[in-house]
Scaffold this motif. Structure first.
Motif, PDB file in Angstrom:
ATOM      1  N   LEU A   4      60.694 102.708  58.815  1.00 55.13           N
ATOM      2  CA  LEU A   4      61.058 101.422  59.418  1.00 55.13           C
ATOM      3  C   LEU A   4      61.542 100.502  58.299  1.00 55.13           C
ATOM      4  O   LEU A   4      61.677 100.931  57.157  1.00 55.13           O
ATOM      5  CB  LEU A   4      59.862 100.847  60.168  1.00 55.13           C
ATOM      6  CG  LEU A   4      59.308 101.743  61.291  1.00 55.13           C
ATOM      7  CD1 LEU A   4      58.111 101.093  61.957  1.00 55.13           C
ATOM      8  CD2 LEU A   4      60.384 102.010  62.343  1.00 55.13           C
ATOM      9  N   GLY A   5      61.744  99.246  58.629  1.00 52.58           N
ATOM     10  CA  GLY A   5      62.358  98.357  57.641  1.00 52.58           C
ATOM     11  C   GLY A   5      61.407  97.694  56.665  1.00 52.58           C
ATOM     12  O   GLY A   5      61.832  96.924  55.819  1.00 52.58           O
ATOM     13  N   GLY A   6      60.137  97.958  56.764  1.00 52.20           N
ATOM     14  CA  GLY A   6      59.184  97.310  55.861  1.00 52.20           C
ATOM     15  C   GLY A   6      57.846  98.009  55.947  1.00 52.20           C
ATOM     16  O   GLY A   6      57.704  99.045  56.620  1.00 52.20           O
ATOM     17  N   GLU A   7      56.862  97.461  55.266  1.00 46.52           N
ATOM     18  CA  GLU A   7      55.527  98.048  55.272  1.00 46.52           C
ATOM     19  C   GLU A   7      54.939  98.042  56.678  1.00 46.52           C
ATOM     20  O   GLU A   7      54.968  97.016  57.356  1.00 46.52           O
ATOM     21  CB  GLU A   7      54.596  97.265  54.351  1.00 46.52           C
ATOM     22  CG  GLU A   7      54.773  97.577  52.892  1.00 46.52           C
ATOM     23  CD  GLU A   7      55.879  96.778  52.242  1.00 46.52           C
ATOM     24  OE1 GLU A   7      56.709  96.208  52.974  1.00 46.52           O
ATOM     25  OE2 GLU A   7      55.911  96.722  51.009  1.00 46.52           O
ATOM     26  N   VAL A   8      54.442  99.175  57.094  1.00 42.09           N
ATOM     27  CA  VAL A   8      53.831  99.252  58.428  1.00 42.09           C
ATOM     28  C   VAL A   8      52.350  98.920  58.252  1.00 42.09           C
ATOM     29  O   VAL A   8      51.538  99.767  57.924  1.00 42.09           O
ATOM     30  CB  VAL A   8      54.021 100.642  59.050  1.00 42.09           C
ATOM     31  CG1 VAL A   8      53.491 100.661  60.467  1.00 42.09           C
ATOM     32  CG2 VAL A   8      55.492 101.024  59.032  1.00 42.09           C
ATOM     33  N   PHE A   9      52.044  97.646  58.412  1.00 42.71           N
ATOM     34  CA  PHE A   9      50.682  97.174  58.166  1.00 42.71           C
ATOM     35  C   PHE A   9      49.802  97.319  59.402  1.00 42.71           C
ATOM     36  O   PHE A   9      48.594  97.224  59.320  1.00 42.71           O
ATOM     37  CB  PHE A   9      50.714  95.699  57.750  1.00 42.71           C
ATOM     38  CG  PHE A   9      51.194  94.805  58.860  1.00 42.71           C
ATOM     39  CD1 PHE A   9      50.306  94.282  59.774  1.00 42.71           C
ATOM     40  CD2 PHE A   9      52.535  94.509  59.009  1.00 42.71           C
ATOM     41  CE1 PHE A   9      50.740  93.482  60.811  1.00 42.71           C
ATOM     42  CE2 PHE A   9      52.981  93.711  60.035  1.00 42.71           C
ATOM     43  CZ  PHE A   9      52.082  93.200  60.944  1.00 42.71           C
TER      44      PHE A   9
END
Lengths: 347, 467
Positions: free
Chosen positions: B337-342
Motif C-alpha cells: 500500500l502507500g504507507g505503513e500499515v499501522f
C-alpha cells in the motif's frame, strides 16, 4: 529507466531485509526481550583494545570492527544507531520507575558506551562503531587518491570533485526514485543528513584546509537536533539503522550508502562533521582513565602520526581529544616511539 | 415507568438481534465486522465533535470503534482523546449520546448483553471502567480499578473482554515516587452486572495488551501480552486464574493476540516490533510457525475464513498487508500500500466473497479483495491533526465494518479527528488515490537553503582558538 530502478530496489530490499541470523535475542533476560548479549558484547569489544598485543594491534582492531559489525548487524537486536542511542537513552530515562525492564533495555547500550569510554577512552569509535568501521573500510578503496590529497594539504582536486559529483548524482537519482514510490515521515529525516553530507563534500573539495576545523562544529548542531527530537518524541533513524532493525528501511539505507560514498571521498567524513555521539564521547574522552601521552623530546618531526590519522586529530604529536578515536594508529606508526598509553586511575 | 418500557423494548430487540461486540476487535479472531440485515441504508457520514482537548504528538485521537445493532439501529461506539465516549447512530447520522470521563479513552469499547440489555463497557485513563446502556447511555455502574494517590502515574486500561456475565480487563499503573517502585500490569475479572472485582492477577510489571479469551474443552482461557513481549495464558474456568503457559516474543509487542479457535488445535497469532508474526498453539504455548515481515507489526492480526480455511491477515510498517494460511503459515498473498500499515485489517464477507478493510499511514483507508489482495477502493481520510508523529509508540484506531451486502460501511476514527462511516461498495465522496511527491522536494530545497545560507555562515564564524 524506472524498470531498472525497480529491479535494483527490489534486489536491495531482498538482500538487506531479514539480515539477522537468529530469530530471537540470544541471552535474553527472562520475561522480556532485553538482550544481555548486547551489553556483554559491547563490554568485551571495549576491553579488547586493552588486551591485544602492540605488535599486531591494527590487525586486531580491524578484526574487532568486523566482529562488531557481525554481532550488531547480524546477531543482536539492539539498535546501535548514532541517532537511536540518544533517543533511546532519553526514552529509557523516562521509563525508569514506570517500567524498569524497558528502561534497562533503552539505557543499557548508551550507558555501557559511556562507561567504557570513561575507562578506556573513546575506543568505541575506533574499535567498535559499525558506522565508523564502514567508513574506514570504504576509505581503504580510495586511499591512493585521498592520501596524496591530504599530504598536499587538501588543494582543489578533480578526482575528489568527480567522486563528490558521483555521490550527488546517486543521491538525487535515488531520491527521485524514492519520491515516486514512498511517502516520507519525520523518522526518515536521515535523508536530510545525507543532503547536508553532499553539500559538505562540495564545500570540502574547495575549502577543506580552511574550513575543516570550523565545520566540525556541525556535530553539536546534529547532537542538539537529535536531543530536541528525542524530547519532542520524534524518532529519527540514523544511517546503518536498517542493519540493526532487521528491516529494509529505504531512507536509512540510502543514508548508509551516502555515508559510504562520502567516505570514499573524505575519510571518516560522518565522524568528522555530523556524528552527534562525538560530542558525548569527546566529553568522556577528556575524563577517561586511559589516555595517550606524547613525549616531545623523542619526536623527530617526521609527521607520520598526522599522516596516518584519518581524522586529522594529531598535529605534530599533539592529540586533540575532541577528535581522537583511540585507534592507536599514531602510537603504532611512530618510528621514535614518542607515544605511550597511560592509565590514570586517580582521575 | 419510562425506564421499564425502554428496558422491555431493548430486551425484545436484543433477543431478536442478539448482536454483541464482546472483545477488542469484535471477537477473539479480531475480524472486527458485524452483520446488519436491516432495511435501512447506511449513508456516508463524516462525524466530528469539537472538544476542548489539546492534541499531542502522535496521540491516538480515536480508538477503534465497537459496532452493534441496538434496538434495530446500527450504532458505533467510539472513544478518543477528547475523553468522551460517543454513541453514533449511523442511519440517522447523529450522536445518540456522549459520555464524558476524566481521562483519555485509548482503547476500544465492547458491547455485551446483560439480561437482554445491550451494555457498552470501556476503560478510561481515569483508572475507571464504565458500563452504560447502549441505547441511551444511562450509567449502570462505574468501577475505579486503582485507588488514586498523589504520586500515581498515568493509568492505561485496555479494552475489556466479555464472557457470560463476567468481564476481563487489564490495567497498567506505576507510581512516580521511585522509592515505592510500584509497576503493575494487572488482569482484572469483574462482574458485568455490578462491576464488582472478582479477582485480580498481576501479569507483568509493565503495559499489558487487551485480554483475549477462547474456549476449549469446556474451559475458558484468557491470553494477554505484556509490552515487553511476555505472552501469558490463564485458565480462568475456576474461581481463581491459573497460569497455563507463557511465551516470550522476540521483541516489544504493542498489539493484542488474535485467536483462531475453531481449528483442530486453537492457534493464537501475535506480531512483534521486529516484524515477526508468530502462530502459537493456544493450549500448549508452543510456537507452530513464524514468518517475517519487512518491518514492525505493531498491531493485532485478524483471522478470517476463506473457503472454510482460516487465513491470518496482518499489516506491517513495511507498507504491506500479508495474508497467511493460519495452519501452515504459507504466504497466500501480500500487497503493498502507500504507507505503513499501522492498523488491524477488518475481515467481512459479502455474498460469500471475502474482503478486508485496512487503514494506512498514507492517510488512506483501503478496501481489498480478501482472496487476492487486489485493491478495490481507496478513501482519503485526511491529514493527521498532529504535525509530526512518533511511529511505533501509539496504537492508533483501526476500522470496523458493518457487513450489509452492497450497503456495507466501514466505520473509522481517522487521525484527522473525524469519524467516518464510508460506503464500501456505493459511491463515496472520499474515493481517491491522492498522493503528492512535491513536499519531499520542497523540504529538501528548504534544508539546502537553510543549511547554505543560515547554518553554514554561523558555523564558519572564526574560531576562538584553533581546534
Amino acid at each position: 529507466m524506472s524498470r531498472w530502478l525497480d529491479i535494483i530496489e527490489n534486489f536491495l530490499a531482498s538482500l538487506f531485509s531479514n539480515i539477522k541470523l537468529v530469530e530471537k535475542g540470544l541471552l535474553g533476560l527472562e520475561g522480556s526481550y532485553v538482550e544481555l548479549l548486547t551489553i556483554l558484547a559491547l563490554g568485551l569489544l571495549a576491553v579488547i583494545p586493552v588486551m591485544v598485543p602492540e605488535s599486531n594491534r591494527q590487525r586486531w582492531r580491524h578484526v574487532n570492527q568486523i566482529f562488531g559489525i557481525a554481532i550488531f548487524i547480524f546477531v543482536v537486536f539492539t539498535c546501535l544507531g548514532v541517532f537511536g542511542m540518544i533517543r533511546n537513552f532519553y526514552r529509557g530515562l523516562h521509563e525508569i520507575g514506570r517500567e524498569n525492564i524497558i528502561a534497562l533495555y533503552y539505557c543499557s547500550v548508551p550507558v555501557t558506551i559511556l562507561v567504557t569510554s570513561l575507562l578506556f577512552g573513546p575506543a568505541f569509535c575506533g574499535w567498535i562503531c559499525p558506522t565508523g568501521a564502514l567508513q574506514e573500510f570504504s576509505g581503504f578503496i580510495t586511499r591512493k587518491w585521498t592520501v596524496p590529497w591530504k599530504k598536499a594539504g587538501y588543494p582543489f582536486s578533480w578526482v575528489v570533485l568527480t567522486m563528490a559529483l558521483f555521490a550527488a548524482a546517486v543521491f538525487l537519482l535515488w531520491m527521485y526514485r524514492l519520491s515516486m514510490t514512498r511517502l516520507f515521515f519525520i523518522e526518515d529525516s536521515s535523508i536530510y543528513w545525507s543532503e547536508v553530507l553532499i553539500i559538505l563534500l562540495f564545500i570540502l573539495v574547495f575549502r577543506m584546509k580552511q574550513w575543516d576545523a570550523r565545520l566540525r562544529r556541525l556535530r553539536y548542531l546534529s547532537f542538539l537536533i537529535i536531543v530536541f527530537g528525542a524530547i519532542m518524541s520524534l524518532r529519527i533513524t540514523s544511517p546503518v539503522h536498517f542493519g540493526f532493525a532487521k528491516v529494509y528501511d529505504p531512507a536509512s539505507f540510502l543514508s548508509t550508502v551516502m555515508v559510504v560514498l562520502a567516505a570514499f571521498t573524505i575519510p571518516m567524513v560522518w565522524c568528522r562533521y555530523l556524528c552527534p555521539w562525538r560530542c558525548v564521547i569527546a566529553w568522556a574522552a577528556k575524563h577517561s582513565v586511559r589516555s595517550i601521552h606524547f613525549d616531545s623530546s623523542k619526536c623527530i618531526t617526521c609527521g607520520k602520526c598526522g599522516e596516518v590519522c584519518d581524522l586529522d586529530a594529531v598535529k605534530n604529536g599533539i592529540i586533540d581529544t575532541n577528535e581522537c578515536h583511540m585507534c592507536y594508529k599514531c602510537v603504532d606508526t611512530c618510528p621514535a616511539k614518542c607515544f605511550s598509553i597511560k592509565d590514570n586511575w586517580k582521575k | 415507568m419510562r425506564f421499564f418500557l425502554i428496558t422491555i423494548l431493548l430486551s425484545i430487540s436484543s433477543v431478536c438481534g442478539a448482536h454483541q461486540w464482546p472483545a477488542l476487535r469484535g471477537d477473539a479472531s479480531a475480524t472486527s465486522s458485524i452483520r446488519y440485515t436491516g432495511d435501512e441504508v447506511l449513508p456516508e457520514w463524516h462525524y466530528s465533535y469539537k472538544g476542548n482537548r489539546r492534541y499531542e504528538t502522535g496521540m491516538i485521537v480515536w480508538a477503534s470503534p465497537a459496532l452493534a445493532v441496538v434496538a434495530g439501529k446500527p450504532m458505533a461506539f467510539i472513544g478518543g482523546y477528547d475523553q468522551t465516549m460517543h454513541a453514533l447512530d449511523l442511519v440517522a447520522k447523529e450522536a445518540r449520546w456522549r459520555k464524558l470521563t476524566n481521562g483519555e479513552i485509548k482503547s476500544a469499547p465492547v458491547v455485551g448483553t446483560l439480561d437482554g440489555l445491550d451494555v457498552v463497557v470501556w476503560g478510561s485513563s481515569d483508572r475507571t471502567v464504565y458500563a452504560v446502556a447502549a441505547y441511551n447511555g444511562r450509567q449502570l455502574w462505574t468501577r475505579e480499578l486503582i485507588e488514586a494517590s498523589n504520586t500515581l502515574g498515568e493509568a492505561h486500561l485496555s479494552s475489556p473482554f466479555i464472557h457470560g456475565d463476567v468481564l476481563y480487563i487489564t490495567a497498567f499503573v506505576y507510581d512516580k515516587s521511585l522509592p515505592r517502585n510500584k509497576q503493575k500490569g494487572v488482569l482484572y475479572c469483574l462482574s458485568l452486572r455490578t462491576g464488582t472485582v472478582i479477582w485480580t492477577e498481576q501479569v507483568s510489571s509493565g503495559f499489558l495488551s487487551s485480554p483475549v479469551g477462547f474456549e476449549n474443552g469446556g474451559r475458558l482461557y484468557i491470553a494477554v501480552c505484556a509490552r515487553r513481549g511476555l505472552l501469558s495464558c490463564y485458565d480462568v474456568s475456576e474461581s481463581a486464574p491459573k497460569l497455563a503457559w507463557t511465551f516470550q516474543m522476540p521483541h516489544e509487542v504493542l498489539g493484542s493476540p488474535a485467536v483462531a479457535s475453531d481449528t483442530s488445535e486453537p492457534l493464537l497469532f501475535l506480531g512483534s516490533k521486529f516484524g515477526n508474526i508468530i502462530a502459537i498453539n493456544a493450549l500448549t504455548g508452543k510456537e507452530v510457525w513464524q514468518r517475517m515481515a519487512g518491518n514492525w507489526i505493531d498491531n493485532t492480526a485478524c483471522v478470517g475464513k476463506i473457503d472454510g480455511q482460516p487465513v491470518v491477515f496482518v499489516g506491517s510498517h513495511d507498507y504491506h498487508v500479508y495474508a497467511y494460511d493460519a495452519r501452515s503459515g504459507e504466504l497466500i498473498w501480500t500487497r503493498a500500500l502507500g504507507g505503513e500499515v499501522f492498523s488491524v485489517p477488518s475481515f467481512f464477507e459479502v455474498n460469500g466473497q471475502p474482503f478486508i478493510v485496512v487503514a494506512c499511514l498514507d492517510n488512506h483507508l483501503y478496501c481489498m479483495d480478501g482472496r487476492t489482495g487486489t485493491i478495490l477502493n481507496a478513501y482519503y481520510t485526511g491529514q493527521p491533526v498532529w504535525d509530526k508523529i512518533a511511529k511505533g509508540e501509539s496504537v492508533w484506531g483501526s476500522a470496523s465494518v458493518f457487513a450489509s451486502g452492497q450497503n456495507s460501511v466501514a466505520v473509522y476514527g481517522a487521525f484527522n479527528a473525524k469519524v467516518y462511516s464510508l460506503p464500501l461498495f456505493g459511491s463515496c465522496s472520499l474515493q481517491a488515490m491522492a498522493r503528492s511527491v512535491k513536499s519531499l522536494w520542497v523540504t529538501l530545497l528548504m534544508v539546502f537553503l537553510i543549511f547554505t545560507f543560515l547554518v553554514l555562515p554561523l558555523v564558519l564564524l572564526p574560531l576562538r582558538k584553533s581546534v
